[in-house]
Design a protein around this motif. Structure first.
Motif, mmCIF file in Angstrom:
data_model
loop_
_atom_site.group_PDB
_atom_site.id
_atom_site.type_symbol
_atom_site.label_atom_id
_atom_site.label_comp_id
_atom_site.label_asym_id
_atom_site.label_seq_id
_atom_site.Cartn_x
_atom_site.Cartn_y
_atom_site.Cartn_z
ATOM 1 N N SER A 92 25.673 40.778 34.680
ATOM 2 C CA SER A 92 26.645 41.200 33.671
ATOM 3 C C SER A 92 26.192 40.815 32.265
ATOM 4 O O SER A 92 25.511 39.803 32.069
ATOM 5 N N GLY A 93 26.617 41.608 31.292
ATOM 6 C CA GLY A 93 26.311 41.248 29.908
ATOM 7 C C GLY A 93 26.958 39.930 29.533
ATOM 8 O O GLY A 93 26.330 39.039 28.961
ATOM 9 N N ILE A 94 28.257 39.771 29.869
ATOM 10 C CA ILE A 94 28.978 38.507 29.702
ATOM 11 C C ILE A 94 29.772 38.274 30.976
ATOM 12 O O ILE A 94 30.464 39.167 31.456
ATOM 13 N N THR A 95 29.692 37.072 31.539
ATOM 14 C CA THR A 95 30.519 36.696 32.677
ATOM 15 C C THR A 95 31.394 35.522 32.279
ATOM 16 O O THR A 95 30.930 34.588 31.608
ATOM 17 N N ILE A 96 32.671 35.557 32.685
ATOM 18 C CA ILE A 96 33.690 34.642 32.161
ATOM 19 C C ILE A 96 34.560 34.149 33.303
ATOM 20 O O ILE A 96 35.025 34.948 34.115
ATOM 21 N N ASP A 97 34.807 32.828 33.366
ATOM 22 C CA ASP A 97 35.720 32.278 34.360
ATOM 23 C C ASP A 97 36.311 30.979 33.843
ATOM 24 O O ASP A 97 35.617 30.174 33.216
ATOM 25 N N ILE A 126 31.215 43.482 30.889
ATOM 26 C CA ILE A 126 31.883 42.177 30.823
ATOM 27 C C ILE A 126 32.584 41.957 32.147
ATOM 28 O O ILE A 126 33.407 42.778 32.567
ATOM 29 N N HIS A 127 32.271 40.865 32.818
ATOM 30 C CA HIS A 127 32.930 40.524 34.081
ATOM 31 C C HIS A 127 33.762 39.261 33.873
ATOM 32 O O HIS A 127 33.245 38.227 33.457
ATOM 33 N N ILE A 128 35.067 39.353 34.170
ATOM 34 C CA ILE A 128 35.988 38.235 33.984
ATOM 35 C C ILE A 128 36.621 37.886 35.318
ATOM 36 O O ILE A 128 37.071 38.774 36.054
ATOM 37 N N GLU A 129 36.669 36.599 35.621
ATOM 38 C CA GLU A 129 37.469 36.116 36.745
ATOM 39 C C GLU A 129 38.816 35.639 36.177
ATOM 40 O O GLU A 129 39.628 36.443 35.790
ATOM 41 N N ASP A 130 39.048 34.331 36.094
ATOM 42 C CA ASP A 130 40.342 33.835 35.626
ATOM 43 C C ASP A 130 40.315 33.483 34.142
ATOM 44 O O ASP A 130 39.401 32.793 33.668
ATOM 45 N N LEU A 131 41.312 33.975 33.420
ATOM 46 C CA LEU A 131 41.571 33.571 32.044
ATOM 47 C C LEU A 131 42.765 32.636 32.012
ATOM 48 O O LEU A 131 43.627 32.671 32.894
ATOM 49 N N ILE A 132 42.838 31.811 30.970
ATOM 50 C CA ILE A 132 43.918 30.856 30.813
ATOM 51 C C ILE A 132 44.647 31.149 29.503
ATOM 52 O O ILE A 132 44.021 31.302 28.454
ATOM 53 N N GLY A 133 45.965 31.262 29.554
ATOM 54 C CA GLY A 133 46.759 31.418 28.342
ATOM 55 C C GLY A 133 46.825 32.856 27.860
ATOM 56 O O GLY A 133 46.348 33.793 28.501
ATOM 57 N N THR A 134 47.414 33.025 26.682
ATOM 58 C CA THR A 134 47.688 34.354 26.143
ATOM 59 C C THR A 134 46.852 34.697 24.924
ATOM 60 O O THR A 134 47.027 35.772 24.346
ATOM 61 N N ALA A 135 45.934 33.830 24.522
ATOM 62 C CA ALA A 135 45.133 34.075 23.318
ATOM 63 C C ALA A 135 43.715 34.463 23.703
ATOM 64 O O ALA A 135 42.740 33.776 23.384
ATOM 65 N N ASN A 136 43.579 35.592 24.404
ATOM 66 C CA ASN A 136 42.263 36.085 24.819
ATOM 67 C C ASN A 136 42.124 37.521 24.341
ATOM 68 O O ASN A 136 42.958 38.373 24.677
ATOM 69 N N ALA A 137 41.071 37.814 23.559
ATOM 70 C CA ALA A 137 41.007 39.111 22.893
ATOM 71 C C ALA A 137 39.586 39.650 22.803
ATOM 72 O O ALA A 137 38.621 38.903 22.615
ATOM 73 N N TRP A 153 37.877 42.875 35.436
ATOM 74 C CA TRP A 153 38.692 41.651 35.437
ATOM 75 C C TRP A 153 39.229 41.455 36.848
ATOM 76 O O TRP A 153 39.994 42.276 37.338
ATOM 77 N N ASP A 154 38.818 40.362 37.491
ATOM 78 C CA ASP A 154 39.180 40.087 38.884
ATOM 79 C C ASP A 154 39.888 38.734 39.013
ATOM 80 O O ASP A 154 39.354 37.804 39.633
ATOM 81 N N PRO A 155 41.077 38.581 38.459
ATOM 82 C CA PRO A 155 41.767 37.288 38.527
ATOM 83 C C PRO A 155 42.282 37.011 39.930
ATOM 84 O O PRO A 155 42.688 37.922 40.656
ATOM 85 N N ASN A 156 42.287 35.724 40.319
ATOM 86 C CA ASN A 156 42.827 35.368 41.639
ATOM 87 C C ASN A 156 43.795 34.201 41.604
ATOM 88 O O ASN A 156 44.390 33.865 42.625
ATOM 89 N N SER A 157 43.969 33.553 40.454
ATOM 90 C CA SER A 157 44.952 32.477 40.375
ATOM 91 C C SER A 157 45.399 32.296 38.930
ATOM 92 O O SER A 157 44.635 32.552 37.998
ATOM 93 N N SER A 158 46.661 31.871 38.760
ATOM 94 C CA SER A 158 47.208 31.623 37.429
ATOM 95 C C SER A 158 48.293 30.570 37.541
ATOM 96 O O SER A 158 49.131 30.629 38.443
ATOM 97 N N SER A 159 48.307 29.591 36.618
ATOM 98 C CA SER A 159 49.412 28.641 36.549
ATOM 99 C C SER A 159 50.569 29.224 35.745
ATOM 100 O O SER A 159 51.720 28.832 35.899
ATOM 101 N N ALA A 194 47.391 35.489 41.139
ATOM 102 C CA ALA A 194 47.161 35.914 39.754
ATOM 103 C C ALA A 194 48.441 36.463 39.127
ATOM 104 O O ALA A 194 49.185 37.212 39.746
ATOM 105 N N ASN A 195 48.672 36.082 37.865
ATOM 106 C CA ASN A 195 49.815 36.534 37.081
ATOM 107 C C ASN A 195 49.259 36.934 35.716
ATOM 108 O O ASN A 195 48.978 36.081 34.873
ATOM 109 N N VAL A 196 49.051 38.237 35.516
ATOM 110 C CA VAL A 196 48.260 38.675 34.370
ATOM 111 C C VAL A 196 48.895 39.855 33.655
ATOM 112 O O VAL A 196 49.706 40.595 34.226
ATOM 113 N N LYS A 197 48.491 40.035 32.403
ATOM 114 C CA LYS A 197 48.891 41.198 31.627
ATOM 115 C C LYS A 197 47.688 41.712 30.847
ATOM 116 O O LYS A 197 46.969 40.947 30.210
#
Length: 246
Positions: A92-97, A126-137, A153-159, A194-197
């Protein structure tokens, strides 16, 4: 004005080391042929990496022809990459977790994710697993010609709810000639807890092989989307054999 330029050596590697509250700031980072251009892994939650550029296209440096992911952001806080070119990564160009405060601005990313794994192409622009919070852009960026999906974007868990906002960006022409892959402009596939928007505003998502946007959630996940003012007209999409256009 600080910059790092390398050929086959990773330009910036910070692993298992906390970045202080003042952060790490560079004007540009460039590599050609390294395993990765930037690798951040477990850097704490006080400060982050900022690549500023100078406001012009490519002024944040060029990461190209990497044998792995162009940029790896894992368990890091407030990474901000501006005006960078990231091209021809084997993965991936950018991978994020496990990242919070993601900020990608003015990127140009082309032809990433070409490496075959088990007979299939697994990687994305861009490949994303889990993001944290609402300030991701992701803002004012072009992610194009990825061999799988442009944004995956492949999220699998969220607090708590995680939010990704994509604004005035182009995610075009993914998956040309690659049948039975993701091939979407944006592919969101939520599993587990996962709980995402996903919020997409402005820009364009056209001429992707399989679909403009694909959103899927399993029975335990929570998925929301808000798509507004995006040009998704595709007069002549590339449709590999065995897939459908849309």
């Amino acid at each position: 004005g600080n910059s790092i330029t390398s050929t086959t050596g990773t330009a910036l590697n910070i692993a298992n080391t906390n970045i202080g509250a003042s952060g790490v700031t560079l004007q540009s980072v460039s590599v050609n042929g390294a395993a990765n251009g930037i690798l951040l892994n477990t850097t704490g939650n006080s400060g982050g990496l900022t690549v500023t550029g100078t406001g012009g296209a490519g002024s944040g440096g060029t990461i190209q022809n990497t044998t792995g992911d162009g940029v790896v952001l894992n368990a890091t806080t407030n990474p901000s990459l501006s005006f960078m070119n990231i091209n021809n990564a084997a993965d991936s160009g950018i991978t994020i977790d496990a990242v919070s405060g993601l900020n990608l601005v003015g990127l140009l990313m082309s032809s990433n994710g070409a490496q075959m794994e088990g007979g299939t192409i697994q990687d994305a622009g861009i490949h994303i697993e889990d993001l944290i919070g609402t300030a991701n852009a992701i803002t004012d960026s072009t992610i194009q010609d990825s061999r799988n999906s442009n944004l995956d974007w492949d999220p699998n868990s969220s607090s708590a709810m995680s939010l990704l906002t994509v604004t005035n960006s182009k995610l075009n022409h993914a998956g040309e000639g690659v049948a039975s892959q993701g091939n979407a402009g944006i592919n969101l596939f939520a599993t587990g807890t996962a709980n995402v928007k996903l919020v997409v505003s402005g820009g364009e998502i056209v001429n992707n092989a399989a679909a403009g946007i694909v959103i899927t959630g399993d029975s335990n996940s929570t998925v929301r989307s808000d798509i507004d003012g995006v040009n998704m007209v595709s007069s002549a999409p590339a449709v590999p054999s065995g897939t459908t256009g849309g």
